[in-house]
Motif scaffolding. Structure first.
Motif, PDB file in Angstrom:
ATOM      1  N   ALA A  84     -49.775  25.805  19.234  1.00  0.00           N
ATOM      2  CA  ALA A  84     -48.402  26.269  19.039  1.00  0.00           C
ATOM      3  C   ALA A  84     -48.279  26.883  17.658  1.00  0.00           C
ATOM      4  N   THR A  85     -47.378  27.851  17.541  1.00  0.00           N
ATOM      5  CA  THR A  85     -47.057  28.428  16.230  1.00  0.00           C
ATOM      6  C   THR A  85     -46.003  27.538  15.575  1.00  0.00           C
ATOM      7  N   LEU A  86     -46.341  26.955  14.408  1.00  0.00           N
ATOM      8  CA  LEU A  86     -45.485  25.939  13.794  1.00  0.00           C
ATOM      9  C   LEU A  86     -44.748  26.486  12.580  1.00  0.00           C
ATOM     10  N   PRO A  87     -43.540  25.988  12.329  1.00  0.00           N
ATOM     11  CA  PRO A  87     -42.848  26.317  11.073  1.00  0.00           C
ATOM     12  C   PRO A  87     -43.619  25.737   9.886  1.00  0.00           C
ATOM     13  N   ASP A  88     -43.402  26.306   8.713  1.00  0.00           N
ATOM     14  CA  ASP A  88     -44.079  25.804   7.513  1.00  0.00           C
ATOM     15  C   ASP A  88     -43.803  24.318   7.323  1.00  0.00           C
ATOM     16  N   GLY A  89     -44.885  23.572   7.086  1.00  0.00           N
ATOM     17  CA  GLY A  89     -44.751  22.140   6.816  1.00  0.00           C
ATOM     18  C   GLY A  89     -44.671  21.265   8.041  1.00  0.00           C
ATOM     19  N   ASP A  99     -57.865  19.569  12.053  1.00  0.00           N
ATOM     20  CA  ASP A  99     -57.117  20.550  11.276  1.00  0.00           C
ATOM     21  C   ASP A  99     -55.794  20.925  11.928  1.00  0.00           C
ATOM     22  N   GLY A 100     -55.470  20.308  13.073  1.00  0.00           N
ATOM     23  CA  GLY A 100     -54.220  20.563  13.743  1.00  0.00           C
ATOM     24  C   GLY A 100     -54.134  21.905  14.442  1.00  0.00           C
ATOM     25  N   SER A 101     -55.249  22.627  14.526  1.00  0.00           N
ATOM     26  CA  SER A 101     -55.208  23.985  15.075  1.00  0.00           C
ATOM     27  C   SER A 101     -54.987  24.027  16.576  1.00  0.00           C
ATOM     28  N   SER A 102     -55.418  22.994  17.285  1.00  0.00           N
ATOM     29  CA  SER A 102     -55.242  22.980  18.739  1.00  0.00           C
ATOM     30  C   SER A 102     -55.469  21.573  19.273  1.00  0.00           C
ATOM     31  N   TRP A 103     -55.086  21.387  20.519  1.00  0.00           N
ATOM     32  CA  TRP A 103     -55.249  20.125  21.242  1.00  0.00           C
ATOM     33  C   TRP A 103     -56.294  20.372  22.329  1.00  0.00           C
ATOM     34  N   VAL A 104     -57.328  19.538  22.360  1.00  0.00           N
ATOM     35  CA  VAL A 104     -58.476  19.766  23.230  1.00  0.00           C
ATOM     36  C   VAL A 104     -58.439  18.791  24.402  1.00  0.00           C
ATOM     37  N   PRO A 105     -58.345  19.285  25.651  1.00  0.00           N
ATOM     38  CA  PRO A 105     -58.427  18.382  26.802  1.00  0.00           C
ATOM     39  C   PRO A 105     -59.751  17.622  26.814  1.00  0.00           C
ATOM     40  N   ALA A 141     -41.102  18.204  11.512  1.00  0.00           N
ATOM     41  CA  ALA A 141     -41.037  18.777  10.170  1.00  0.00           C
ATOM     42  C   ALA A 141     -41.043  17.664   9.124  1.00  0.00           C
ATOM     43  N   ALA A 142     -41.202  18.062   7.858  1.00  0.00           N
ATOM     44  CA  ALA A 142     -41.247  17.085   6.769  1.00  0.00           C
ATOM     45  C   ALA A 142     -39.958  16.285   6.673  1.00  0.00           C
ATOM     46  N   ASP A 143     -38.827  16.904   7.081  1.00  0.00           N
ATOM     47  CA  ASP A 143     -37.550  16.182   6.991  1.00  0.00           C
ATOM     48  C   ASP A 143     -37.267  15.326   8.222  1.00  0.00           C
ATOM     49  N   GLY A 144     -38.230  15.281   9.156  1.00  0.00           N
ATOM     50  CA  GLY A 144     -38.061  14.448  10.336  1.00  0.00           C
ATOM     51  C   GLY A 144     -37.501  15.179  11.533  1.00  0.00           C
ATOM     52  N   GLY A 145     -37.044  16.405  11.342  1.00  0.00           N
ATOM     53  CA  GLY A 145     -36.543  17.171  12.470  1.00  0.00           C
ATOM     54  C   GLY A 145     -37.681  17.587  13.400  1.00  0.00           C
ATOM     55  N   THR A 146     -37.369  17.822  14.652  1.00  0.00           N
ATOM     56  CA  THR A 146     -38.399  18.147  15.628  1.00  0.00           C
ATOM     57  C   THR A 146     -38.125  19.475  16.308  1.00  0.00           C
ATOM     58  N   ARG A 147     -39.217  20.123  16.735  1.00  0.00           N
ATOM     59  CA  ARG A 147     -39.150  21.349  17.535  1.00  0.00           C
ATOM     60  C   ARG A 147     -40.064  21.149  18.727  1.00  0.00           C
ATOM     61  N   GLU A 148     -39.751  21.835  19.808  1.00  0.00           N
ATOM     62  CA  GLU A 148     -40.535  21.670  21.028  1.00  0.00           C
ATOM     63  C   GLU A 148     -40.806  23.027  21.657  1.00  0.00           C
ATOM     64  N   GLY A 149     -41.958  23.153  22.289  1.00  0.00           N
ATOM     65  CA  GLY A 149     -42.296  24.356  23.025  1.00  0.00           C
ATOM     66  C   GLY A 149     -42.913  23.993  24.354  1.00  0.00           C
ATOM     67  N   ARG A 150     -42.672  24.838  25.358  1.00  0.00           N
ATOM     68  CA  ARG A 150     -43.211  24.563  26.691  1.00  0.00           C
ATOM     69  C   ARG A 150     -43.905  25.806  27.237  1.00  0.00           C
ATOM     70  N   SER A 151     -44.878  25.557  28.081  1.00  0.00           N
ATOM     71  CA  SER A 151     -45.593  26.667  28.712  1.00  0.00           C
ATOM     72  C   SER A 151     -46.136  26.216  30.057  1.00  0.00           C
ATOM     73  N   THR A 152     -46.033  27.096  31.031  1.00  0.00           N
ATOM     74  CA  THR A 152     -46.691  26.882  32.319  1.00  0.00           C
ATOM     75  C   THR A 152     -47.674  28.026  32.521  1.00  0.00           C
ATOM     76  N   PHE A 153     -48.927  27.693  32.779  1.00  0.00           N
ATOM     77  CA  PHE A 153     -49.952  28.716  32.919  1.00  0.00           C
ATOM     78  C   PHE A 153     -50.883  28.340  34.066  1.00  0.00           C
TER      79      PHE A 153
END
Length: 415
Positions: free
Chosen positions: A76-81, A104-110, A128-140
């Motif tokens: 996923a493309t992440l916000p800074d931090g 390195d957090g670059s990807s998640w490996v099955p 995020a560093a302040d505890g806030g969360t973001r989410e992304g979804r994908s179907t492929f």
């Protein structure tokens, strides 16, 4: 000395490698079960955060994408931090896929290859560093099984015990093109317990890659290996064939040192000299190789048949006892009762390390696949790839053969 081609060896290595093919003497040349640090029986997905804030994260593979390789990793493309805090991957049948985030957090490996022609749904949650969360979804959807695949082999077996110089050896047929080696190497995972740094080294032509540490493995080390090639796309239009997984143990420290000047083999166990044996090495016309080799195969009895050798002087058919292969070119340690009268004084072999029948039996009963033997002072240097030659280079030379940068001291686990 007989003829033994590497092409034949590569074919013999495909699949979970069975015994290595034999030729005559000489001729030219339950810690981390999921490799990389994860446990396939344990969920890699933390509890879902309770609140999700902000716009959706862009996830890879992209939503709605098709024909994705079964080697796909989730990113996923992440916000800074921000850092990934949870990943879930679910197949169309509702079964959840286990996996692990790279260090390195670059990807998640099955943990296992995805299935061909299957729809998957991925959810990535970042904090995020302040505890806030973001989410992304994908179907492929993954691609259909390709028709053109490489062959591969792993010279390591589950629950076997090896010598301290046992490299992780992977074979490819055909060889991996240079432009693809970094991507393939990222899918070759090794974890050691206790932790020891290591690196990969590619042989010219890309038909083999070796993994080793700066020094021999510590006795008692557990090697957990996953060669995750299934479905990986290559630039030549081929794809990786299968994942290969093995967990093996390293035994006691056992080392053989052969000096051509003295024509003696000194045998060490756990650093102590346990025996010194007279030997006869290769005569000047068919010299033994100098370098660090490892025992690749053991045969209590076999036949050396070198009738295909182009040199008539090197053609023979001989029954051999206590044979231990050192090179693909046909160099062995073996019993040679016909040369016992000159062992320790004169070199008369076709490149092998000749010892008496009694000493050959003694050695055979103590060695393991992966035990090192160092030969010095002969007229020929060990050729790269003529056997498991991972230890024939210094560490600084070895790391130059990696397709990826190697940190000083060696690379650690990717997880």
């Amino acid at each position: 000395m007989g003829m033994f081609t590497r092409a034949g060896a590569a074919l013999g290595a495909l699949g979970l490698v069975a015994s290595l093919a034999l030729a005559g003497c000489g001729g030219d040349p339950e810690q981390a079960r999921f490799v990389g640090g994860s446990d396939p029986t344990a969920s890699a997905t933390p509890a879902e955060p309770t609140a999700v804030n902000g716009p959706p994260l862009p996830v890879t593979p992209a939503d709605g994408s098709t024909n994705r390789p079964v080697s796909a990793e989730i990113a996923a493309t992440l916000p800074d931090g921000a850092k990934v805090s949870a990943v879930t991957l679910t197949a169309a049948d509702g079964k959840q896929v286990e996996g692990r985030l790279r260090a390195d957090g670059s990807s998640w490996v099955p943990s296992t290859p995805l299935k061909y022609g299957t729809r998957y749904s991925a959810t990535v949650t970042a904090t995020a560093a302040d505890g806030g969360t973001r989410e992304g979804r994908s179907t492929f959807t993954t691609m259909a099984k390709p028709k053109s695949m490489i062959g591969s082999g792993l010279y390591l077996f589950d629950d076997k015990e090896y010598g301290v110089a046992m490299p992780v050896v992977v074979e490819f047929s055909p060889g991996i093109p240079k432009k693809d080696r970094a991507a393939v190497q990222k899918r070759m995972f090794v974890q050691t317990d206790p932790p020891q740094p290591g690196a990969w080294h590619w042989i010219d032509g890309g038909t083999q890659a070796y993994y080793r540490a700066p020094e021999y493995w510590k006795p008692g080390t557990t090697l957990s290996v996953r060669i995750a090639l299934a479905g990986i796309p290559l630039s030549n239009g081929k794809y990786g064939n299968v994942d290969r997984v093995a967990t093996a143990k390293i035994g006691r420290a056992f080392e053989m040192k052969v000096d051509n000047a003295t024509k003696r083999m000194t045998v060490y166990e756990d650093g102590q000299v346990v025996r010194t044996l007279p030997v006869s090495l290769g005569k000047k016309k068919t010299p033994s190789s100098s370098g660090t080799m490892v025992v690749m195969e053991k045969k209590e009895s076999t036949v050396f048949d070198t009738r295909d050798d182009p040199d008539p002087d090197n053609r023979y058919v001989t029954e051999i006892d206590f044979a231990q292969r050192l090179t693909w070119g046909g160099e062995y340690i073996h019993a040679a009762p016909w040369s016992e009268h000159v062992q320790g004084r004169q070199n008369v072999s076709h490149g092998c390390v000749n010892v008496s029948t009694a000493n050959a039996r003694w050695l055979f009963g103590r060695t393991k696949i992966g035990d090192p033997i160092i030969v010095t002072g002969t007229e020929r240097r060990l050729a790269a790839g003529n056997g498991w030659t991972a230890w024939s280079l210094s560490w600084s030379e070895f790391v130059k053969g990696s397709a990826l940068p190697v940190p000083e001291g060696g690379a650690g686990s990717p997880f």
